[in-house]
Design an enzyme around this catalytic site. Structure first.
Site, PDB file in Angstrom:
ATOM      1  CB  CYS A 228       0.275   1.830   4.096  1.00  0.00           C
ATOM      2  SG  CYS A 228      -1.433   1.304   3.925  1.00  0.00           S
TER       3      CYS A 228
ATOM      4  CB  CYS B 268      -0.912  -0.044   1.229  1.00  0.00           C
ATOM      5  SG  CYS B 268      -1.781   1.481   1.590  1.00  0.00           S
TER       6      CYS B 268
END
Length: 132
Positions: free
Chosen positions: A58, A55
């Site tokens: 993230c 991600c």
């Protein structure tokens, strides 16, 4: 100096470092459950960061999470990889990453979906001392 990340999987218990903010990474649902049960006895704010290695957002917000762990030493920061602990992500209804779930006394008090540093900071500040 930044926050450290410790990893919790069987059989090791969470590691805490004095003097440094810390993000605790759990790799075992059973260890996390025991930890959550114990945290219900405290009024301490727990911020659970649901993340994934693939991600991009993230990875983008991780330095801010480490900074918050360093700044807000009265708050506990937990990191959960949704691919590792799918059952936990499902239990919390996580559908997008990153998702930050703020918990106090075992109850969700707030949530931030997305890499929204300022929103997360504001919510941590509001809930850490019971202001919200």
């Amino acid at each position: 100096m930044g926050a450290s990340v410790s990893h919790v999987s069987d059989p090791l218990p969470p590691t805490r470092f004095d003097g440094h903010g810390q993000v605790i990474a759990f790799h075992s649902s059973s260890k996390l459950k025991v930890h959550f049960e114990a945290s219900k006895q405290s009024n301490k704010l727990v911020v659970v960061d649901f993340t994934a290695s693939w991600c991009g957002p993230c990875q983008y917000i991780q330095p801010a999470v480490n900074e918050f762990a360093e700044t807000y030493r009265d708050v506990e920061f937990i990191k959960i990889d949704v691919d590792e602990l799918e059952d936990v992500a499902k239990q919390f209804g996580v559908e997008a990453m990153p998702t930050f779930v703020l918990i106090k006394k075992g109850k969700e008090v707030d949530r931030v979906v997305g890499a929204k540093k300022e929103e997360l900071k504001k919510k941590i500040e509001n809930h850490r001392l019971g202001n919200a």
